[in-house]
Design a protein around this motif. Structure first.
Motif, PDB file in Angstrom:
ATOM      1  N   PHE A  31       0.843  -1.203   0.000  1.00 59.14           N
ATOM      2  CA  PHE A  31       0.000   0.000   0.000  1.00 59.14           C
ATOM      3  C   PHE A  31       0.874   1.248   0.000  1.00 59.14           C
ATOM      4  O   PHE A  31       0.629   2.187  -0.751  1.00 59.14           O
ATOM      5  N   GLU A  32       1.886   1.247   0.846  1.00 61.66           N
ATOM      6  CA  GLU A  32       2.759   2.419   0.931  1.00 61.66           C
ATOM      7  C   GLU A  32       3.492   2.677  -0.382  1.00 61.66           C
ATOM      8  O   GLU A  32       3.739   3.814  -0.750  1.00 61.66           O
ATOM      9  N   GLN A  33       3.835   1.608  -1.090  1.00 57.67           N
ATOM     10  CA  GLN A  33       4.559   1.763  -2.349  1.00 57.67           C
ATOM     11  C   GLN A  33       3.659   2.148  -3.516  1.00 57.67           C
ATOM     12  O   GLN A  33       4.074   2.889  -4.403  1.00 57.67           O
ATOM     13  N   THR A  34       2.424   1.640  -3.541  1.00 56.62           N
ATOM     14  CA  THR A  34       1.600   1.802  -4.731  1.00 56.62           C
ATOM     15  C   THR A  34       0.463   2.806  -4.588  1.00 56.62           C
ATOM     16  O   THR A  34      -0.046   3.284  -5.599  1.00 56.62           O
ATOM     17  N   ALA A  35       0.043   3.130  -3.378  1.00 55.36           N
ATOM     18  CA  ALA A  35      -1.107   4.008  -3.190  1.00 55.36           C
ATOM     19  C   ALA A  35      -0.765   5.448  -3.569  1.00 55.36           C
ATOM     20  O   ALA A  35       0.363   5.909  -3.365  1.00 55.36           O
ATOM     21  N   SER A  36      -1.758   6.120  -4.085  1.00 50.36           N
ATOM     22  CA  SER A  36      -1.574   7.535  -4.430  1.00 50.36           C
ATOM     23  C   SER A  36      -1.512   8.371  -3.150  1.00 50.36           C
ATOM     24  O   SER A  36      -1.923   7.920  -2.071  1.00 50.36           O
ATOM     25  N   THR A  37      -1.036   9.580  -3.282  1.00 47.51           N
ATOM     26  CA  THR A  37      -0.941  10.478  -2.138  1.00 47.51           C
ATOM     27  C   THR A  37      -2.318  10.745  -1.556  1.00 47.51           C
ATOM     28  O   THR A  37      -2.487  10.826  -0.339  1.00 47.51           O
ATOM     29  N   GLY A  38      -3.328  10.850  -2.414  1.00 52.77           N
ATOM     30  CA  GLY A  38      -4.695  11.071  -1.951  1.00 52.77           C
ATOM     31  C   GLY A  38      -5.200   9.932  -1.085  1.00 52.77           C
ATOM     32  O   GLY A  38      -5.808  10.155  -0.037  1.00 52.77           O
ATOM     33  N   ARG A  43      -6.488   7.801   4.262  1.00 50.54           N
ATOM     34  CA  ARG A  43      -6.285   6.795   5.311  1.00 50.54           C
ATOM     35  C   ARG A  43      -5.804   7.456   6.598  1.00 50.54           C
ATOM     36  O   ARG A  43      -6.267   7.141   7.686  1.00 50.54           O
ATOM     37  N   TRP A  44      -4.872   8.376   6.464  1.00 45.25           N
ATOM     38  CA  TRP A  44      -4.335   9.078   7.631  1.00 45.25           C
ATOM     39  C   TRP A  44      -5.448   9.831   8.350  1.00 45.25           C
ATOM     40  O   TRP A  44      -5.548   9.790   9.576  1.00 45.25           O
ATOM     41  N   LEU A  45      -6.307  10.518   7.594  1.00 47.80           N
ATOM     42  CA  LEU A  45      -7.423  11.250   8.197  1.00 47.80           C
ATOM     43  C   LEU A  45      -8.400  10.308   8.885  1.00 47.80           C
ATOM     44  O   LEU A  45      -8.872  10.585  10.003  1.00 47.80           O
ATOM     45  N   ARG A  46      -8.722   9.179   8.238  1.00 44.29           N
ATOM     46  CA  ARG A  46      -9.635   8.200   8.846  1.00 44.29           C
ATOM     47  C   ARG A  46      -9.078   7.663  10.155  1.00 44.29           C
ATOM     48  O   ARG A  46      -9.812   7.474  11.117  1.00 44.29           O
ATOM     49  N   GLU A  47      -7.786   7.417  10.209  1.00 44.54           N
ATOM     50  CA  GLU A  47      -7.166   6.903  11.436  1.00 44.54           C
ATOM     51  C   GLU A  47      -7.191   7.950  12.544  1.00 44.54           C
ATOM     52  O   GLU A  47      -7.371   7.613  13.708  1.00 44.54           O
ATOM     53  N   ARG A  48      -7.003   9.218  12.187  1.00 42.86           N
ATOM     54  CA  ARG A  48      -6.986  10.284  13.197  1.00 42.86           C
ATOM     55  C   ARG A  48      -8.383  10.600  13.712  1.00 42.86           C
ATOM     56  O   ARG A  48      -8.565  10.837  14.898  1.00 42.86           O
ATOM     57  N   VAL A  49      -9.358  10.622  12.818  1.00 39.85           N
ATOM     58  CA  VAL A  49     -10.716  10.981  13.188  1.00 39.85           C
ATOM     59  C   VAL A  49     -11.472   9.767  13.739  1.00 39.85           C
ATOM     60  O   VAL A  49     -12.374   9.890  14.541  1.00 39.85           O
ATOM     61  N   GLY A  50     -11.090   8.600  13.279  1.00 40.21           N
ATOM     62  CA  GLY A  50     -11.751   7.372  13.742  1.00 40.21           C
ATOM     63  C   GLY A  50     -12.972   7.013  12.915  1.00 40.21           C
ATOM     64  O   GLY A  50     -13.900   6.403  13.418  1.00 40.21           O
ATOM     65  N   VAL A  51     -12.966   7.387  11.651  1.00 41.84           N
ATOM     66  CA  VAL A  51     -14.097   7.105  10.764  1.00 41.84           C
ATOM     67  C   VAL A  51     -14.049   5.676  10.294  1.00 41.84           C
ATOM     68  O   VAL A  51     -13.082   5.100  10.009  1.00 41.84           O
TER      69      VAL A  51
END
Length: 195
Positions: free
Chosen positions: A175-182, A187-195
Motif C-alpha cells: 500500500f505504501e509503495q503503490t497508493a496515491s498520495t490522496g 487513510r491518515w485522516l480516517r485513522e486520526r478521526v476514527g471514521v
C-alpha cells in the motif's frame, strides 16, 4: 539476540541461503563483538530450585531438593544486544539485530525483547521504566527496519512463501509503495478521526 528470531528457511532472490550462513561468515572473520546482557533465560525447574536454595539459606528447608549445579550452564541462556564492527577498522559498532532485520535475515519478535517459552523464565531483567521505554523504542526501530526490508524485497522477503505467511505486513508495504498520495492522506485522516 534480543528482539529478533530466526526466520524459517527461505529462498532469496540471490539463491538459497543456509540458516545462520551470514552469522557463520561473521564468526569466520573473527569479528569483534560487544554484548550487553539484557536478561537471563533459565529453565523453570532451575528457577524453582534457585528460589528454594535462597529460602534454605534463610532457614527454610525445601523438600526433594535435587538441584545439580553442574547442569546449570545447560539451563542458562543469555539474552543480549550484540554490537559488532562490520569492517576491521570501523570506528563505530553496529547493532547485529538491526543488521539482520534490515537485510531480511531475521524477524522482529512480537512478544518483546525475549521470545516466549513456557518452559523457561526470564530473570535478572531490568524493570526500570526508562529501560522499558528504551526497549520499546528499540523494538519500534527494528519493526521499521523490517518494514523497509519487506518493501525492498530483501533476504527472506523476496521469497513468495514467506510473504504469504505475513500478509498484513506485506499488504501495508505494498500500500505504501503503490497508493496515491490522496489515498494515503485519506487513510491518515480516517485513522486520526476514527471514521
Amino acid at each position: 539476540i534480543a528482539g529478533i528470531k530466526a526466520p524459517t528457511f527461505y529462498r532469496s532472490a540471490g539463491g538459497p541461503e543456509q540458516p545462520g550462513e551470514w552469522l557463520n561468515r561473521l564468526a569466520a572473520n573473527r569479528t569483534s563483538v560487544a554484548c550487553t546482557l539484557i536478561a537471563r533465560r533459565i529453565d523453570k525447574s532451575l528457577e524453582e530450585n534457585t528460589n528454594s536454595n535462597a529460602l534454605s539459606k534463610r532457614g527454610y528447608k525445601a523438600k526433594g531438593d535435587n538441584f545439580d549445579a553442574g547442569d546449570q550452564h545447560l539451563q542458562n541462556r543469555a539474552i543480549c544486544q550484540v554490537k559488532y564492527r562490520p569492517r576491521m577498522f570501523s570506528v563505530f559498532r553496529q547493532d547485529l539485530a538491526s543488521t539482520l532485520i534490515a537485510s531480511g535475515r531475521a524477524n522482529v519478535l512480537s512478544s518483546g525483547m525475549c521470545a516466549e517459552d513456557l518452559s523457561t523464565a526470564i530473570i535478572d531483567g531490568d524493570k526500570d521504566i526508562k529501560t522499558l521505554q528504551a526497549d520499546a523504542k528499540y523494538l519500534e526501530n527494528l519493526a521499521s527496519s523490517e518494514f523497509e526490508a519487506v518493501k525492498e524485497l530483501r533476504g527472506m522477503w523476496s521469497d513468495q512463501l514467506v510473504r504469504q505467511h505475513h500478509p498484513e505486513l506485506v499488504e501495508e508495504a505494498e500500500f505504501e509503495q503503490t497508493a496515491s498520495t490522496g489515498k494515503k492522506l485519506w487513510r491518515w485522516l480516517r485513522e486520526r478521526v476514527g471514521v
